[in-house]
Design a protein around this motif. Structure first.
Motif, PDB file in Angstrom:
ATOM      1  N   LEU A   1      26.083  63.243   2.483  1.00  0.00           N
ATOM      2  CA  LEU A   1      25.933  62.542   3.757  1.00  0.00           C
ATOM      3  C   LEU A   1      25.380  63.528   4.766  1.00  0.00           C
ATOM      4  CD1 LEU A   1      29.192  60.404   4.163  1.00  0.00           C
ATOM      5  CD2 LEU A   1      26.974  59.709   3.255  1.00  0.00           C
ATOM      6  N   GLU A   2      24.200  63.261   5.283  1.00  0.00           N
ATOM      7  CA  GLU A   2      23.568  64.175   6.236  1.00  0.00           C
ATOM      8  C   GLU A   2      23.076  63.389   7.449  1.00  0.00           C
ATOM      9  OE1 GLU A   2      20.562  66.647   4.562  1.00  0.00           O
ATOM     10  OE2 GLU A   2      21.750  67.178   2.788  1.00  0.00           O
ATOM     11  N   PRO A   3      23.280  63.926   8.654  1.00  0.00           N
ATOM     12  CA  PRO A   3      22.799  63.244   9.850  1.00  0.00           C
ATOM     13  C   PRO A   3      21.319  63.553  10.095  1.00  0.00           C
ATOM     14  CG  PRO A   3      23.945  65.236  10.466  1.00  0.00           C
ATOM     15  CD  PRO A   3      24.030  65.146   8.968  1.00  0.00           C
ATOM     16  N   SER A   4      20.558  62.537  10.484  1.00  0.00           N
ATOM     17  CA  SER A   4      19.159  62.789  10.835  1.00  0.00           C
ATOM     18  C   SER A   4      19.040  63.338  12.250  1.00  0.00           C
ATOM     19  CB  SER A   4      18.335  61.509  10.697  1.00  0.00           C
ATOM     20  OG  SER A   4      18.890  60.483  11.498  1.00  0.00           O
ATOM     21  N   ASP A   5      20.066  63.113  13.069  1.00  0.00           N
ATOM     22  CA  ASP A   5      20.063  63.568  14.463  1.00  0.00           C
ATOM     23  C   ASP A   5      21.178  64.593  14.646  1.00  0.00           C
ATOM     24  OD1 ASP A   5      20.184  63.947  17.205  1.00  0.00           O
ATOM     25  OD2 ASP A   5      19.924  61.833  17.698  1.00  0.00           O
ATOM     26  N   ARG A   6      20.789  65.857  14.782  1.00  0.00           N
ATOM     27  CA  ARG A   6      21.786  66.920  14.914  1.00  0.00           C
ATOM     28  C   ARG A   6      22.639  66.748  16.172  1.00  0.00           C
ATOM     29  NH1 ARG A   6      21.441  72.045  12.516  1.00  0.00           N
ATOM     30  NH2 ARG A   6      20.097  70.953  11.039  1.00  0.00           N
ATOM     31  N   ALA A   7      22.061  66.187  17.237  1.00  0.00           N
ATOM     32  CA  ALA A   7      22.827  66.001  18.474  1.00  0.00           C
ATOM     33  C   ALA A   7      23.979  65.029  18.263  1.00  0.00           C
ATOM     34  CB  ALA A   7      21.909  65.492  19.586  1.00  0.00           C
ATOM     35  N   VAL A   8      23.767  64.019  17.435  1.00  0.00           N
ATOM     36  CA  VAL A   8      24.845  63.071  17.146  1.00  0.00           C
ATOM     37  C   VAL A   8      25.981  63.774  16.416  1.00  0.00           C
ATOM     38  CG1 VAL A   8      25.456  61.004  15.825  1.00  0.00           C
ATOM     39  CG2 VAL A   8      23.326  61.066  17.145  1.00  0.00           C
ATOM     40  N   LEU A   9      25.627  64.625  15.472  1.00  0.00           N
ATOM     41  CA  LEU A   9      26.661  65.378  14.750  1.00  0.00           C
ATOM     42  C   LEU A   9      27.428  66.291  15.702  1.00  0.00           C
ATOM     43  CD1 LEU A   9      27.990  66.118  12.045  1.00  0.00           C
ATOM     44  CD2 LEU A   9      26.260  67.911  11.785  1.00  0.00           C
TER      45      LEU A   9
ATOM     46  N   VAL B   1      20.377  66.384  -5.491  1.00  0.00           N
ATOM     47  CA  VAL B   1      21.380  65.837  -4.588  1.00  0.00           C
ATOM     48  C   VAL B   1      20.785  64.622  -3.889  1.00  0.00           C
ATOM     49  CG1 VAL B   1      22.784  66.250  -2.526  1.00  0.00           C
ATOM     50  CG2 VAL B   1      22.499  68.069  -4.227  1.00  0.00           C
ATOM     51  N   GLY B   2      21.422  63.473  -4.041  1.00  0.00           N
ATOM     52  CA  GLY B   2      20.970  62.279  -3.343  1.00  0.00           C
ATOM     53  C   GLY B   2      21.462  62.303  -1.911  1.00  0.00           C
ATOM     54  N   VAL B   3      20.576  62.097  -0.955  1.00  0.00           N
ATOM     55  CA  VAL B   3      20.915  62.216   0.468  1.00  0.00           C
ATOM     56  C   VAL B   3      20.998  60.830   1.097  1.00  0.00           C
ATOM     57  CG1 VAL B   3      20.214  63.144   2.702  1.00  0.00           C
ATOM     58  CG2 VAL B   3      19.839  64.487   0.624  1.00  0.00           C
ATOM     59  N   LEU B   4      22.111  60.593   1.811  1.00  0.00           N
ATOM     60  CA  LEU B   4      22.311  59.351   2.545  1.00  0.00           C
ATOM     61  C   LEU B   4      22.521  59.679   4.017  1.00  0.00           C
ATOM     62  CD1 LEU B   4      24.855  57.589   0.141  1.00  0.00           C
ATOM     63  CD2 LEU B   4      22.369  57.303   0.203  1.00  0.00           C
ATOM     64  N   GLU B   5      22.143  58.746   4.887  1.00  0.00           N
ATOM     65  CA  GLU B   5      22.309  58.940   6.321  1.00  0.00           C
ATOM     66  C   GLU B   5      23.793  58.856   6.682  1.00  0.00           C
ATOM     67  OE1 GLU B   5      21.825  59.506  10.333  1.00  0.00           O
ATOM     68  OE2 GLU B   5      20.348  59.812   8.737  1.00  0.00           O
ATOM     69  N   ALA B   6      24.308  59.915   7.292  1.00  0.00           N
ATOM     70  CA  ALA B   6      25.716  59.962   7.671  1.00  0.00           C
ATOM     71  C   ALA B   6      26.022  58.867   8.683  1.00  0.00           C
ATOM     72  CB  ALA B   6      26.048  61.325   8.263  1.00  0.00           C
ATOM     73  N   GLY B   7      27.145  58.197   8.477  1.00  0.00           N
ATOM     74  CA  GLY B   7      27.612  57.209   9.437  1.00  0.00           C
ATOM     75  C   GLY B   7      26.998  55.834   9.308  1.00  0.00           C
ATOM     76  N   SER B   8      26.118  55.622   8.354  1.00  0.00           N
ATOM     77  CA  SER B   8      25.444  54.331   8.242  1.00  0.00           C
ATOM     78  C   SER B   8      26.187  53.413   7.275  1.00  0.00           C
ATOM     79  CB  SER B   8      23.999  54.518   7.762  1.00  0.00           C
ATOM     80  OG  SER B   8      23.972  54.959   6.419  1.00  0.00           O
TER      81      SER B   8
END
Length: 320
Positions: free
Chosen positions: A203-211, A293-300
């Motif tokens: 799970l990785e965020p596309s927006d670092r500011a949100v993280l 590694v399969g990457v998914l949008e964090a929080g979605s």
């Protein structure tokens, strides 16, 4: 990190991601719908009495879904990546024998790597050597110890910050025990038995500011839930000191001076949030360096659905 050779039939799903990326919530959402048991991949969750600052699953969550590799040792005890790999491999077999799928969730990348790929063949910790190094560091400071490391193991020193006490101590310990630089020993894998087949999802965020905003909000929630009081209770335990691995965990390390009356709460808060952001950056850097590694949008919500689909696929037939 090696993914399963047949991704539809892994022995376990490994769900990784930076701190505050929503891994635990995603795992719980899926585990309520699928025959899953959750295993922690977190070097702080192994310690008893460290609940608030580790975002340890609540009693209600643990009664709803089986959780493992949590509350294994006291904060004064040692627990290593090698111990984790052995415990996790045994756990995977036990969960599979129950006809369920292990969902291993966390952000301690060294633990994940030890489970998937084995470990570098380094000597175990030596309490006497560590005590001597701690005493020397107390006199001279960790930057001086870093300079000493640079003389005996320049390659390792070059990748460590002068204040990285835990890793500087370990590198100096390895040199003291073997007479060789740790950098020369890395790559010799310790045998841990047959590695499990893992399907790894991040799970990785596309927006670092949100993280970053999530990190600050979560730490403030921990403070409101009694983190300062938890650290103060740890301070009063026999044998506790700030150089223990347990007390080096992010949040605990920064609040320790505050509970000793040496740092204002606001300053400790800022330091802890900054250290958590640095941890998240290191976790993301590590994840992005790993293949398969399969990457998914964090929080979605889509991430939860995709994770559920991966589990359903893994459960659709026997591992083997």
């Amino acid at each position: 990190m090696h993914a399963a050779a047949d991704a539809s039939r892994p022995d376990a799903i490994l769900l990784l991601g930076p701190t505050a990326s929503g891994k635990s919530a995603a795992a719980m959402a899926v585990a309520r719908e699928r025959p899953v048991e959750i295993g922690s991949v977190d070097s702080a969750l192994v310690y008893r009495g460290m609940d608030v600052g580790t975002a340890k699953p609540s009693a209600q969550e643990r009664s709803a879904v089986p959780h493992h590799l949590v509350d294994l040792v006291e904060p004064t005890d040692a627990y290593s990546a090698a111990a984790f790999a052995a415990d996790a491999r045994r756990l995977i077999g036990e969960i599979r024998a129950r006809g369920r799928l292990p969902l291993l969730v966390g952000g301690t990348m060294l633990y994940a790597k030890a489970l998937a790929d084995g470990l570098d063949d380094l000597p175990p910790a030596d309490p006497a050597v560590r005590a001597a190094l701690d005493a020397e560091a107390a006199r001279e400071g960790w930057p001086a110890m870093h300079a000493r490391l640079a003389r005996v193991d320049p390659a390792t020193a070059a990748r460590l910050e002068p204040g990285d006490a835990q890793r500087i101590q370990r590198a100096l310990e390895v040199h003291a025990l073997t007479g060789r630089p740790m950098s020369a020993l890395l790559g010799a894998r310790a045998a841990l038995g047959t590695a499990p087949r893992l399907a790894t999802i991040a799970l990785e965020p596309s927006d670092r500011a949100v993280l970053h905003a999530r990190i600050a909000a979560r730490f403030d929630a921990m403070l409101a839930a009694g983190l300062v009081e938890e650290v103060a209770a740890l301070r009063d335990l026999p044998g506790i000191h700030p150089d223990l691995p347990a007390l080096r965990a992010v949040g605990y390390r920064q609040l320790w001076p505050h509970v000793r009356g040496e740092l204002p709460r606001a300053a400790a808060r800022e330091q802890a949030i900054a250290a958590t952001r640095q941890l998240a950056r290191r976790q993301l850097t590590w994840l992005r360096s790993e293949p398969d590694v399969g990457v998914l949008e964090a929080g979605s919500t889509a991430a939860v659905a995709t994770l559920a689909a991966a589990l359903a696929d893994a459960l659709s037939g026997p591992s083997g």
